[in-house]
Motif scaffolding. Structure first.
Motif, short mmCIF file in Angstrom:
data_model
loop_
_atom_site.label_atom_id
_atom_site.label_comp_id
_atom_site.label_asym_id
_atom_site.label_seq_id
_atom_site.Cartn_x
_atom_site.Cartn_y
_atom_site.Cartn_z
N PRO A 136 0.76 -1.03 -0.18
CA PRO A 136 0.00 -0.11 -0.06
C PRO A 136 0.82 1.17 -0.05
O PRO A 136 1.96 1.25 0.48
N GLU A 137 0.49 2.03 -0.58
CA GLU A 137 1.15 3.53 -0.53
C GLU A 137 1.30 4.13 0.71
O GLU A 137 2.13 4.88 0.89
N ILE A 138 0.62 3.91 1.72
CA ILE A 138 0.75 4.40 3.07
C ILE A 138 0.66 3.02 4.14
O ILE A 138 -0.25 2.28 3.77
N HIS A 139 1.85 2.88 4.93
CA HIS A 139 1.92 1.40 5.49
C HIS A 139 2.37 1.86 6.91
O HIS A 139 3.16 3.12 7.15
N SER A 140 2.45 0.74 7.74
CA SER A 140 2.87 0.78 9.03
C SER A 140 3.76 -0.43 9.18
O SER A 140 4.95 -0.41 8.90
N ASN A 141 3.23 -1.55 9.47
CA ASN A 141 3.92 -2.88 9.52
C ASN A 141 3.21 -3.89 8.56
O ASN A 141 3.44 -4.81 8.40
N GLU A 142 2.34 -3.28 7.62
CA GLU A 142 1.95 -4.28 6.57
C GLU A 142 2.99 -4.82 5.60
O GLU A 142 3.91 -4.35 5.69
N THR A 143 2.55 -6.10 4.99
CA THR A 143 3.45 -6.45 4.00
C THR A 143 3.46 -5.56 2.69
O THR A 143 2.19 -5.27 2.18
N ILE A 144 4.38 -5.17 2.15
CA ILE A 144 4.49 -4.59 0.80
C ILE A 144 4.59 -5.44 -0.10
O ILE A 144 5.39 -6.44 -0.15
N THR A 145 3.79 -5.04 -1.19
CA THR A 145 3.91 -5.77 -2.45
C THR A 145 4.33 -5.09 -3.58
O THR A 145 3.75 -3.84 -3.98
N LEU A 146 5.27 -5.59 -4.41
CA LEU A 146 5.85 -4.82 -5.60
C LEU A 146 5.44 -5.64 -6.79
O LEU A 146 5.91 -6.89 -6.82
N THR A 147 4.58 -5.17 -7.63
CA THR A 147 4.31 -5.98 -9.07
C THR A 147 4.82 -5.17 -10.31
O THR A 147 4.87 -3.99 -10.31
N TRP A 148 5.22 -5.94 -11.41
CA TRP A 148 5.66 -5.13 -12.52
C TRP A 148 5.27 -6.19 -13.73
O TRP A 148 4.94 -7.42 -13.69
N SER A 149 5.25 -5.54 -15.01
CA SER A 149 4.63 -6.25 -16.10
C SER A 149 5.43 -5.52 -17.23
O SER A 149 5.91 -4.60 -17.15
N GLY A 150 5.49 -6.40 -18.62
CA GLY A 150 6.05 -5.83 -19.86
C GLY A 150 7.30 -5.75 -20.07
O GLY A 150 8.11 -5.24 -20.85
#
Length: 733
Positions: free
Chosen positions: A205-219
């Motif tokens: 998420p664009e604003i986080h505290s202790n959440e899991t960050i997910t990075l996605t890509w394509s192309g």
């Protein structure tokens, strides 16, 4: 010399094989002086032909010339070598047709020419944009080598996507006129083209505290090589404008044009993070970068536990620390607790805090084990703080334990520990102790252990526990069953255990030993069942071994009579008193009667009078078998000599010596009197070892046989005094 050469000479009528010349092969002139005999032969007309065999070589030829002066015939042979060109390799290829870096050019099958060994290889290359239309050849290198095969590391074109081929020729020692033709590589190598970076990259998420960050890509896309994976990096900022340097996170193996990854990001509140993704192909080529959107962190600190206490205030070993009431922060979930400790000698002045452990748990309460101070009598307190997912900047404050724990003081072992008796026959000993001092905890019990050895000498066995005696007293007694194995020494040790199961040091007792009887004595005279003519015979005795190291007393009993011993009856023993191991002594019996007797011999140790095995011998005391011989009256006869022979062998066997086989048989009225001196000499020689054995048995002369002065026997008839001397000697042996 060949079919086309004309020789202007008459055909020979005779060929002589008597003259042969061997000429070594090789380049250059060979000059041979033909022998006088061959000259004479040619001059006399016996032979006018000379034949030369140049062999069947296809690479060499021979020519010659000769002088026509028969007085000086010299044959000059010119041995020539033909030169041919080297051969190019039969195969030439590249290890890879697509490359990011160098590949290997390999070749084989090259050959040297006649008189033209391989010296090097010349290599060139040519580039192309389409693997069809090629540019001019460019010199690459000259590789010095004499081998018929080889390899070389070569580079692809400098322009990505272009192609490169190679050619090679063999050089020889004969020079450039004899180089081989060119061999072109059977394949080409293309310079790898770069992959393409992803066209999209999104972090959430664009604003986080202790959440899991997910990075996605394509192309993403590969170039001339397939995608192998992705390089992912991150950078941070406090204003979303000025950024830190890129920090590599991972090189991810993923053969796909799109993907996702969960990166670990900072948990410092107020921090922005961006990610960079670059495509990597199977040859390690890296694309340009794709940068993701920014994400923002917002976190608060955790709260410390409200209750923190210890399970006990005095401890020997592990104690339990317990806590509850901790709270998580915003975006900062509880992940564990950090604990520290501080020590004091008086429970008032405390030392610095030291790290104890980190307990990983998500709960707001918990417990863990800890130890008291290492120094007995010292105190220890603890403190705790809450750890959160946001990191050390968002840990809670410290909470100090409400109480402290003191290290238990050990009891002091007994100051006195004795075992009696020190030398025992009955395997029971009494263990007594006193002087125990309690520590900070009451006495719970005593542990008694024992270790054994032979005669108190090393090595000692490992200690084994004999008994655990429940008692809170400072002294005590324990009766133990000791080893019943002779010669075994035992030592004991005792420790004190308090109610916290703390064990004091050990105190070791004196050594006690199981008394051991001596080994049986050795009787070297008499031989059992044999006879003597001595009414006070000697018994030769050697003491055995006393395992306890004590002295020994030798005891002798005749028949069923009293025991005579080396201490109370010293006059009967050549070596008397208390004797050591392997001591020799002679017992001289009181006067006995004629007939059968029994002698019993044993040894006692000097302390407990423990007896060895008894050695029993039977023997006979025979009356004199000798006839009275009177000087100038009695005539010495064959029977007198034979009786002496019989008694001598009887005495030898009594003294454990083999009988004598006499030199000749003595027969009455047949054996001549002239050999009487030899018979006397033979008898004396048979007695002398007995005398030597008796006199040299021990170190005293108490019961020795006096030196024998043999009476001269002269010549003529046997002498009475010579015979009487032998008879009397036999009766005292």
């Amino acid at each position: 010399m060949s079919s086309s050469t004309n020789i202007n000479a008459p055909r020979p009528t005779k060929v002589s094989s008597a003259y042969n010349y061997d000429i070594s092969a090789g380049q250059g002139d060979k000059v041979i002086d033909i022998s006088t005999a061959l000259i004479d032969s040619i001059g006399s007309g016996a032979s006018n032909c000379l034949f030369i065999d140049a062999g069947s070589s296809t690479t060499h030829y021979m020519s010659f010339k000769g002088r026509n002066d028969l007085t000086k015939i010299v044959l000059t042979i010119n041995w020539e070598s033909r030169t041919t060109a080297a051969s190019a390799p039969t195969s030439c290829s590249l290890s890879s047709t697509l490359a990011e870096g160098n590949v290997t050019l390999s070749w084989s099958g090259a050959k040297s020419g006649a008189n033209n060994d391989i010296s090097a290889y010349e290599i060139q290359y040519s580039d192309s944009t389409n693997n069809s239309t090629w540019g001019s050849w460019t010199a690459l290198t000259i590789l010095n080598s004499t081998a018929t095969s080889g390899s070389l590391s070569v580079s692809p074109p400098s322009i990505r996507g272009n192609f490169r081929r190679f050619r090679i020729r063999t050089r020889g020692t004969a020079g450039s006129s004899y180089y081989s033709g060119w061999k072109v590589s059977s394949n080409t190598v293309r310079k790898n083209t770069l992959p393409s970076a992803p066209t999209t990259a999104i972090a959430s998420p664009e604003i986080h505290s202790n959440e899991t960050i997910t990075l996605t890509w394509s192309g993403a896309a590969g170039g001339t090589s397939a995608i192998k994976g992705y390089q992912i990096s991150s950078r941070t900022s406090t204003d979303n404008n000025t950024w830190s340097e890129w920090d590599g996170l991972i090189t991810l193996n993923l053969n796909a044009s799109s993907g996702s990854y969960n990166p670990v990001v900072t948990n410092v509140s107020g921090t922005y993070t961006q990610f960079r993704i670059r495509t990597v192909d199977v040859l390690g080529a890296i694309s340009t970068e794709k940068i993701s959107n920014s994400i923002y962190c917002n976190i608060t600190a955790c709260g410390e536990p409200t209750v923190f206490s210890l399970s006990t205030t005095v401890a020997e070993g592990s104690i339990t620390l317990s806590w509850n009431g901790a709270t998580a922060g915003a975006g900062n979930a509880i992940i564990g607790y950090e604990l520290e400790y501080s020590d004091s000698s008086d429970d008032s002045t405390w030392g610095v805090w030291s790290t104890l452990k980190t307990v990983m748990t998500a709960g707001n309460s918990g417990s863990t084990s800890a130890s008291p101070p290492s120094t007995r009598g010292y105190y220890r307190r603890f403190r705790i703080r809450t750890l959160g997912t946001a990191g050390s900047n968002y840990y809670s404050n410290w909470k100090t334990s409400a109480n402290s724990v003191r290290k238990n003081i050990l009891p002091t072992p007994p100051s006195i520990l004795t075992v009696s008796p020190t030398l025992y026959e009955t395997p029971t000993v009494a263990i007594n102790w006193s002087g125990t001092l309690p520590g900070t905890s009451p006495i719970k019990h005593y542990v008694i252990q024992r270790s054994t050895s032979f005669m108190g000498n090393p090595p000692w066995s490992s200690y084994e526990t004999l008994a655990t005696i429940a008692s809170s007293e400072t002294s005590g007694t324990y009766v133990a069953e000791a080893s019943n194995l002779p010669g075994t020494s035992t030592r004991y040790r005792i420790s004190v255990t308090d109610t916290l199961d703390a064990v004091s040091a050990y105190v070791t007792s004196n050594i006690v030993t199981k008394n051991s009887p001596p080994t049986a004595p050795k009787i070297e005279c008499p031989m059992s069942g044999r006879s003597t003519y001595n009414l006070t015979p000697r018994f030769m005795i050697t003491t055995g071994i006393e395992p306890d190291g004590q002295t020994q007393i030798v005891e002798v009993r005749l028949n069923a009579g009293q025991w005579f011993n080396s201490v109370d009856n010293p006059e009967l023993f050549s070596t008397n008193g208390y004797l050591g191991d392997n001591t020799k002594t002679v017992f001289k019996a009181p006067t006995l009667s004629y007939g059968s007797h029994t002698v019993t011999i044993r040894c006692l140790d000097s302390d407990l009078m423990t007896s060895s095995a008894e050695i029993v011998k039977t023997f006979n005391v025979q009356s004199s078998p000798f006839q009275l011989i009177t000087a100038n009256v009695t005539t010495v006869k064959a029977t007198h000599i034979n009786t002496l022979r019989t008694t001598v062998n009887t005495i030898r066997e009594f003294h454990c010596m083999p009988p004598i086989v006499w030199g000749e048989e003595i027969i009455s009225l047949k054996t001549t009197i002239e050999r009487w001196p030899q018979h006397i000499q033979e008898l004396r020689a048979a007695l002398e070892p007995i005398i030597t054995r008796i006199n040299e048995f021990d170190g005293t002369s108490t019961f020795d046989i006096p030196p024998v002065e043999w009476i001269p026997f002269g010549v003529g008839r046997p002498k009475a005094d010579v015979m009487i001397q032998l008879q009397e000697l036999i009766q005292i042996l």
